[in-house]
Enzyme design. Sequence first.
Site, PDB file in Angstrom:
ATOM      1  N   HIS A  29      -6.497  -1.525   3.601  1.00  0.00           N
ATOM      2  CA  HIS A  29      -6.057  -0.126   3.480  1.00  0.00           C
ATOM      3  C   HIS A  29      -6.734   0.655   4.602  1.00  0.00           C
ATOM      4  CE1 HIS A  29      -5.956   3.916   1.634  1.00  0.00           C
ATOM      5  NE2 HIS A  29      -4.988   3.465   0.860  1.00  0.00           N
TER       6      HIS A  29
ATOM      7  N   ASP B  64     -13.785  -3.861  -1.015  1.00  0.00           N
ATOM      8  CA  ASP B  64     -12.998  -2.696  -1.404  1.00  0.00           C
ATOM      9  C   ASP B  64     -12.240  -3.111  -2.673  1.00  0.00           C
ATOM     10  OD1 ASP B  64     -10.919  -0.982  -1.886  1.00  0.00           O
ATOM     11  OD2 ASP B  64     -10.161  -0.921   0.161  1.00  0.00           O
TER      12      ASP B  64
ATOM     13  N   GLN C 251      -8.121  -1.936  -5.736  1.00  0.00           N
ATOM     14  CA  GLN C 251      -7.004  -2.557  -6.477  1.00  0.00           C
ATOM     15  C   GLN C 251      -7.464  -3.793  -7.236  1.00  0.00           C
ATOM     16  OE1 GLN C 251      -4.117  -1.088  -6.611  1.00  0.00           O
ATOM     17  NE2 GLN C 251      -4.315   0.349  -4.914  1.00  0.00           N
TER      18      GLN C 251
ATOM     19  N   LYS D 205      -7.789   4.967 -10.337  1.00  0.00           N
ATOM     20  CA  LYS D 205      -6.948   3.751 -10.369  1.00  0.00           C
ATOM     21  C   LYS D 205      -7.300   2.884 -11.573  1.00  0.00           C
ATOM     22  CE  LYS D 205      -6.391   3.669  -5.369  1.00  0.00           C
ATOM     23  NZ  LYS D 205      -5.024   4.025  -5.035  1.00  0.00           N
TER      24      LYS D 205
ATOM     25  N   CYS E 259      -0.395   3.239   3.384  1.00  0.00           N
ATOM     26  CA  CYS E 259      -1.693   3.330   4.087  1.00  0.00           C
ATOM     27  C   CYS E 259      -2.160   1.962   4.586  1.00  0.00           C
ATOM     28  CB  CYS E 259      -2.790   3.958   3.227  1.00  0.00           C
ATOM     29  SG  CYS E 259      -2.408   5.617   2.712  1.00  0.00           S
TER      30      CYS E 259
HETATM   31  N1  PMP Z   1      -8.425   0.697  -0.699  1.00  0.00           N
HETATM   32  C1  PMP Z   1      -7.308   0.266  -1.287  1.00  0.00           C
HETATM   33  C2  PMP Z   1      -6.989  -1.192  -1.282  1.00  0.00           C
HETATM   34  C3  PMP Z   1      -6.456   1.194  -1.912  1.00  0.00           C
HETATM   35  O1  PMP Z   1      -5.342   0.785  -2.495  1.00  0.00           O
HETATM   36  C4  PMP Z   1      -6.799   2.569  -1.898  1.00  0.00           C
HETATM   37  C5  PMP Z   1      -5.902   3.611  -2.525  1.00  0.00           C
HETATM   38  N2  PMP Z   1      -4.552   3.437  -2.308  1.00  0.00           N
HETATM   39  C6  PMP Z   1      -7.992   2.933  -1.290  1.00  0.00           C
HETATM   40  C7  PMP Z   1      -8.774   1.981  -0.691  1.00  0.00           C
HETATM   41  C8  PMP Z   1      -8.435   4.373  -1.253  1.00  0.00           C
HETATM   42  O2  PMP Z   1      -8.681   4.826  -2.539  1.00  0.00           O
HETATM   43  P1  PMP Z   1      -8.947   6.385  -2.803  1.00  0.00           P
HETATM   44  O3  PMP Z   1      -7.807   7.104  -2.165  1.00  0.00           O
HETATM   45  O4  PMP Z   1      -8.940   6.494  -4.293  1.00  0.00           O
HETATM   46  O5  PMP Z   1     -10.241   6.719  -2.198  1.00  0.00           O
END
Ligand code: PMP
Length: 407
Positions: free
Chosen positions: A123, A200, A203, A226, A364
């Site tokens: 991401h 990270d 997910q 999440k 993203c």
């Molecule tokens: N890493 C991953 C794999 C994600 O899916 C996301 C959110 N889509 C993030 C980081 C960022 O999370 P947040 O916007 O809640 O900080």
Amino acid sequence: MSFDIKKIRADFPILNQKIYGNPLVYFDNAATTQKPKSVIDVITEYYQKYNANVHRGNYFLSQKCTEANEKARKIVQNFINANYSHEIIFTRGTTDSINLVASSFGEKFISCDDEIIISEMEHHSNIVPWQLLCERKKAKIKVLPFNDKGELIIEKLESLISERTKLIAVNHVSNSLGTINPIKKIIEIAHSHNVPVLIDGAQGIQHQKVDVKDLDCDFYAFSGHKIYAPTGIGVLYGKEKWLEKMHPYQGGGEMIDNVTFKKSTYNKLPFKFEAGTPNYIGAIALGKAIDYLNSIGIENIANYEKKLLKYATEKLSQIENLKIYGTANNKASVISFLIKEIQPYDTGMILDKFGIEVRTGHHCTQPIMKHFNITGTIRASFAFYNTKQEFDILYDRLVEINKMFNQ
Ligand code: PMP
């Protein structure tokens, strides 16, 4: 507890409503999850009865909130099996947690010509903070690629690691492809070269049991929203040995021990990394969300979601002209796909009119789109409150849309 889907759905008030006259089918759980009533209620309860700033007041309300905030920290600690509650830093979310490490760990341990390894399926939150750091430090990013099934080519990791590798940062589960990455193996390889690993877990945490001790990861980041908790609260787990050595991320109230104009000294963990008034109501609600998940059982959730994913994958594979992106052997309940000749955005707009909420775009993860030479996908991501019947509603509409555009 047995997995009673009717009862579970009743716990999520938002699910019981119509969008444009159709029952809501919410399939954008990878972007954010819906909240159970116990989470919504605890927020109201604390604002109505107990609200006061934490760690400051020597009076009933402040102590009540402080205790609840620290109890939530312990709930998180137990949930991920961390050694100490002070290894749990409350942040704003995954992005904030990763930026904290990039900033603090980066400041201390990264110098000119050092290397950080990330993967091709990150991401943007696990790419850009490292780029910013590398710009500051004149360090380099190396990228571990994935194959066309969306699996990391783990055999290439050893050859990417060098004397100058200071950190490996990879996701647990890809938000676009659904791949569950072999993070334990990655951590093992990294540690055999004395390289720490940040996971990270944005997910990862909501789909399976995460045990940071068993994984032996150095950092694990995730977002409350999440995992059925509110927005604006997240977690950075860090091994004590790293957190102790790292400099504070931000300066302000709460993170200090003693302040003079000449020099300030810092508070102990975890407060050293929690400058300013923290999102204590968010933390309390995160604790409630985890209590709720524990009452259902994360293994039960994982089993249910796996069945739903299998059902959905098999049915989608029958649709002519539909291609699934991300066909790894080990996947979480996320399916990205495209239908020939149809822009994902158009499909999303049509589905929305039928009450079906899916995500369209690059999610993203532009490098993933570049790998497949596409601009975006349609993504359906399931939570344990979703059902096969809901999926069938999506399936029927996709069949119609395919006919409409491809006949
Ligand atoms: N890493 C991953 C794999 C994600 O899916 C996301 C959110 N889509 C993030 C980081 C960022 O999370 P947040 O916007 O809640 O900080």
